[in-house]
Design an enzyme around this catalytic site. Structure first.
Site, mmCIF file in Angstrom:
data_model
loop_
_atom_site.group_PDB
_atom_site.id
_atom_site.type_symbol
_atom_site.label_atom_id
_atom_site.label_comp_id
_atom_site.label_asym_id
_atom_site.label_seq_id
_atom_site.Cartn_x
_atom_site.Cartn_y
_atom_site.Cartn_z
ATOM 1 N N GLU A 40 0.848 -1.190 0.000
ATOM 2 C CA GLU A 40 0.000 0.000 0.000
ATOM 3 C C GLU A 40 0.888 1.246 0.000
ATOM 4 O O GLU A 40 1.955 1.266 0.599
ATOM 5 C CB GLU A 40 -0.891 -0.001 1.245
ATOM 6 C CG GLU A 40 -1.807 1.212 1.350
ATOM 7 C CD GLU A 40 -2.610 1.249 2.642
ATOM 8 O OE1 GLU A 40 -3.697 1.836 2.628
ATOM 9 O OE2 GLU A 40 -2.139 0.695 3.662
ATOM 10 N N LYS A 110 -9.742 1.671 -2.478
ATOM 11 C CA LYS A 110 -9.939 1.082 -1.150
ATOM 12 C C LYS A 110 -11.354 1.340 -0.629
ATOM 13 O O LYS A 110 -11.809 2.475 -0.556
ATOM 14 C CB LYS A 110 -8.902 1.671 -0.195
ATOM 15 C CG LYS A 110 -8.835 1.047 1.179
ATOM 16 C CD LYS A 110 -7.688 1.684 1.962
ATOM 17 C CE LYS A 110 -7.507 1.080 3.328
ATOM 18 N NZ LYS A 110 -6.379 1.737 4.046
ATOM 19 N N CYS A 151 -5.111 -3.143 2.703
ATOM 20 C CA CYS A 151 -4.859 -2.923 4.125
ATOM 21 C C CYS A 151 -6.081 -3.114 5.023
ATOM 22 O O CYS A 151 -6.464 -4.234 5.327
ATOM 23 C CB CYS A 151 -4.231 -1.544 4.319
ATOM 24 S SG CYS A 151 -3.327 -1.360 5.883
#
Length: 272
Positions: A40, A110, A151
């Site tokens: 990330e 995300k 993440c």
């Protein structure tokens, strides 16, 4: 099939980070890997989000450098994520899958943003700068169908169930886990997602002390569909190679057909 994993300590200079990424792509190629996975925020980590360094996708120098390296070396790249300025002016934490000709063949923004107060006093408000994504994404790669995440998504198993239900046999979890959350939950959650989905989990991570003062956990992992850790990179930055036995997916799913047995969850009835 040989794949590669980059563990890095990204800083606040996109040009320096781009050089690390391009060198990693070259190393992957020289070691016989067909694809490399990066963490990330590979191209820029900055606590203040340094708006001047974040560009549109068309103007992003890190993305351009990685695409050039992928084409030059004939290697697929999962650029775990990069901060991108959207057309509406907001920012996206966006991952890219780039083929061996340098073409972007998938994008993923995300879905779950990291807004949290830790016991250590660390406070994170990703939603203050970034807009959440609106769709799950899976893409074909030479290693199979790859489900994308980033993440904090790791804590939401419904996403991975949707990806594996759509045919994903590999799940990418590029991350920049903090040290406290990493020590507590990183290995546990990655192994759980692999077992629940009977899929390989490939998690390239940030590591160490960054220029903006944050510390990340490292321990980039590869987990097989049975939950066994095949690779743990510890805390040192660098590139690691790993060979995947894709037949393992069919073996595990044949033994425990968890995807086939899934059912839609009915409405929860609360009893008094």
């Amino acid at each position: 099939m040989r794949l590669a994993l980059l563990q890095m300590t990204s800083g606040i200079d996109p040009a320096a980070n781009a050089r690390v990424l391009a060198e990693a792509v070259a190393e992957a190629r020289s070691s016989g890997a067909v694809m490399i996975f990066t963490p990330e925020m590979s191209g820029l980590i900055d606590r203040e989000r340094a708006a001047r360094a974040i560009a549109s996708e068309a103007d992003d120098t890190v993305l351009a450098a990685v695409r050039k390296a992928a084409a030059a070396h004939g290697v697929w790249v999962h650029l775990g994520s990069q901060p991108i300025r959207r057309e509406d002016g907001r920012l996206a934490n966006r991952g890219f899958v780039i083929d061996d000709g340098g073409r972007v063949c998938a994008r993923y923004d995300k879905l779950h943003l990291f807004d949290i107060d830790l016991a250590t006093g660390e406070r994170w408000r990703e939603s203050a700068a970034y807009a959440a994504g609106e769709e799950a994404v899976a893409v074909w790669t030479p290693a199979g169908m790859l489900g994308l995440s980033i993440c904090y998504d790791l804590r939401f198993p419904a996403l991975y169930q949707a990806l594996s239900g759509a045919g994903a046999t590999l799940l990418a979890v590029p991350s920049a886990f903090t040290r406290p959350t990493g020590a507590a939950h990183w290995h546990l959650l990655l192994r759980a997602r692999a077992v629940e989905c009977a899929a390989f989990v490939i998690a390239a991570a940030q590591t160490g002390l960054h220029e903006d003062g944050r510390e990340t956990f490292g321990h980039s992992l590869v987990v097989d569909p049975w939950g066994e850790v095949l690779l743990d990179m510890g805390e040192a930055p660098g590139v690691a190679m790993f060979d995947t036995d894709l037949d393992r997916i069919a073996q595990v799913r044949g033994r425990l057909p968890v995807i086939e047995h899934r059912r839609a969850i009915p409405t929860v009835r609360t009893a008094s």
